[in-house]
Design a protein around this motif. Structure first.
Motif, mmCIF file in Angstrom:
data_model
loop_
_atom_site.group_PDB
_atom_site.id
_atom_site.type_symbol
_atom_site.label_atom_id
_atom_site.label_comp_id
_atom_site.label_asym_id
_atom_site.label_seq_id
_atom_site.Cartn_x
_atom_site.Cartn_y
_atom_site.Cartn_z
ATOM 1 N N LYS A 40 -11.422 -45.410 33.282
ATOM 2 C CA LYS A 40 -11.995 -45.540 34.624
ATOM 3 C C LYS A 40 -11.469 -46.775 35.357
ATOM 4 N N TYR A 41 -11.231 -47.879 34.626
ATOM 5 C CA TYR A 41 -10.867 -49.145 35.256
ATOM 6 C C TYR A 41 -9.397 -49.514 35.114
ATOM 7 N N ARG A 42 -8.662 -48.823 34.275
ATOM 8 C CA ARG A 42 -7.263 -49.198 34.029
ATOM 9 C C ARG A 42 -6.416 -49.108 35.302
ATOM 10 N N LYS A 43 -6.625 -48.079 36.095
ATOM 11 C CA LYS A 43 -5.843 -47.903 37.323
ATOM 12 C C LYS A 43 -6.079 -49.059 38.294
ATOM 13 N N TYR A 44 -7.339 -49.496 38.409
ATOM 14 C CA TYR A 44 -7.638 -50.624 39.299
ATOM 15 C C TYR A 44 -6.966 -51.898 38.802
ATOM 16 N N LEU A 45 -7.028 -52.162 37.497
ATOM 17 C CA LEU A 45 -6.411 -53.365 36.944
ATOM 18 C C LEU A 45 -4.902 -53.364 37.158
ATOM 19 N N ARG A 47 -3.408 -52.241 39.710
ATOM 20 C CA ARG A 47 -3.140 -52.508 41.137
ATOM 21 C C ARG A 47 -3.447 -53.934 41.542
ATOM 22 N N MET A 48 -4.141 -54.700 40.704
ATOM 23 C CA MET A 48 -4.520 -56.065 41.091
ATOM 24 C C MET A 48 -3.274 -56.916 41.294
ATOM 25 N N PRO A 49 -3.174 -57.612 42.437
ATOM 26 C CA PRO A 49 -1.977 -58.417 42.707
ATOM 27 C C PRO A 49 -1.838 -59.572 41.713
ATOM 28 N N GLY A 50 -0.654 -59.676 41.148
ATOM 29 C CA GLY A 50 -0.365 -60.770 40.229
ATOM 30 C C GLY A 50 -1.005 -60.636 38.865
ATOM 31 N N ASN A 51 -1.685 -59.524 38.615
ATOM 32 C CA ASN A 51 -2.373 -59.365 37.336
ATOM 33 C C ASN A 51 -1.418 -58.829 36.267
ATOM 34 N N LEU A 52 -1.357 -59.516 35.151
ATOM 35 C CA LEU A 52 -0.514 -59.086 34.046
ATOM 36 C C LEU A 52 -1.318 -58.358 32.976
ATOM 37 N N ILE A 53 -2.624 -58.234 33.199
ATOM 38 C CA ILE A 53 -3.492 -57.577 32.221
ATOM 39 C C ILE A 53 -3.875 -56.207 32.751
ATOM 40 N N SER A 54 -3.512 -55.161 32.027
ATOM 41 C CA SER A 54 -3.852 -53.813 32.480
ATOM 42 C C SER A 54 -4.849 -53.125 31.556
ATOM 43 N N ASP A 55 -5.034 -53.667 30.346
ATOM 44 C CA ASP A 55 -5.977 -53.065 29.415
ATOM 45 C C ASP A 55 -7.349 -53.715 29.616
ATOM 46 N N PRO A 56 -8.400 -52.948 29.898
ATOM 47 C CA PRO A 56 -9.718 -53.537 30.163
ATOM 48 C C PRO A 56 -10.240 -54.453 29.060
ATOM 49 N N ASN A 61 -11.798 -59.913 27.276
ATOM 50 C CA ASN A 61 -11.622 -61.043 26.367
ATOM 51 C C ASN A 61 -11.140 -62.294 27.097
ATOM 52 N N TYR A 62 -10.371 -62.116 28.143
ATOM 53 C CA TYR A 62 -9.912 -63.244 28.952
ATOM 54 C C TYR A 62 -11.090 -63.981 29.593
ATOM 55 N N SER A 63 -12.155 -63.254 29.920
ATOM 56 C CA SER A 63 -13.270 -63.853 30.654
ATOM 57 C C SER A 63 -14.363 -64.442 29.755
ATOM 58 N N VAL A 64 -14.218 -64.362 28.436
ATOM 59 C CA VAL A 64 -15.227 -64.936 27.537
ATOM 60 C C VAL A 64 -15.228 -66.456 27.679
ATOM 61 N N GLN A 65 -16.402 -67.026 27.921
ATOM 62 C CA GLN A 65 -16.533 -68.476 28.121
ATOM 63 C C GLN A 65 -17.325 -69.175 27.029
ATOM 64 N N GLY A 66 -18.277 -68.505 26.441
ATOM 65 C CA GLY A 66 -19.108 -69.183 25.453
ATOM 66 C C GLY A 66 -19.907 -68.220 24.605
ATOM 67 N N VAL A 67 -20.358 -68.735 23.476
ATOM 68 C CA VAL A 67 -21.204 -67.985 22.551
ATOM 69 C C VAL A 67 -22.407 -68.866 22.227
#
Length: 197
Positions: A40-45, A47-56, A61-67
């Motif tokens: 559902k989200y792969r196509k949007y990712l 299309r994101m400008p400058g985004n090198l991440i296409s796998d949701p 995992n890139y956005s994990v900040q803390g546990v």
């Protein structure tokens, strides 16, 4: 680069470094986000400008900040002998029934709140009637030292995701800021493993 000096002597004193709260590694496994949600989200990712991440899952995992892990607390058994004093004893309740078996993952809100929608859809997917799998795959938290050496692994076995915090939107806020949201998990077993030989 690596910091090679952990201990050093100064006038016959050994200096030991303080802990740093950012020396951990936590990544959701590749199977965490179901295929239906990923597609559902792969196509949007893509299309994101400058985004090198296409796998949701990589985006998540890139956005994990803390546990956040709760502490451990055992309620003592209280006895009052005839002399008017009170004594405390360890209880006989099994450990797994006394500790709070949950943890929280804090995540950065990214542009378009896309990672929030991915995680919300993932939560709703796991609670849909068609899903028969009772637990998520095990989740692992790795603890590192100042040199980047993997010291400990905390494995949360048979976890379930049970909540996602609210998303607050406001027309009066028009500046991009660092904001986060949280996911809460429960687990059934906890396995702590020392990784140093």
């Amino acid at each position: 680069y690596r910091i090679n000096v952990v201990l050093w002597k100064s006038k016959n004193r050994i200096m030991i470094l303080n802990s740093r709260n950012n020396l951990f590694n936590f990544k959701f496994p590749k199977t965490f986000i179901p295929k239906e949600v990923s597609d559902k989200y792969r196509k949007y990712l893509d299309r994101m400008p400058g985004n090198l991440i296409s796998d949701p899952i990589d985006f998540i995992n890139y956005s994990v900040q803390g546990v956040s892990l709760p502490g451990i607390e055992f309620d003592p058994i209280e006895q009052s002998p005839n002399d008017g004093t009170t004594t405390y004893h360890r209880g006989a309740v099994p450990i797994q029934n006394t500790i709070e078996r949950q943890f929280t993952i804090e995540m950065q809100l990214l542009d378009g709140f896309i990672n929030y929608w991915i995680m919300q859809d993932t939560l709703l997917y796991y609670y849909s009637r068609g899903v028969k799998k009772p637990f998520l795959d095990d989740l692992k938290l790795q603890i590192l030292d100042a040199e980047g050496i993997h010291v400990m692994s905390a494995v949360f076995e048979k976890p379930i995701m049970n909540s996602i915090t609210e998303l607050e939107l406001n027309m009066s806020t028009n500046i991009a800021e660092f904001n986060t949201f949280s996911l809460n998990f429960y687990y059934n077993k906890f396995n702590l493993k020392l990784e140093i030989d």
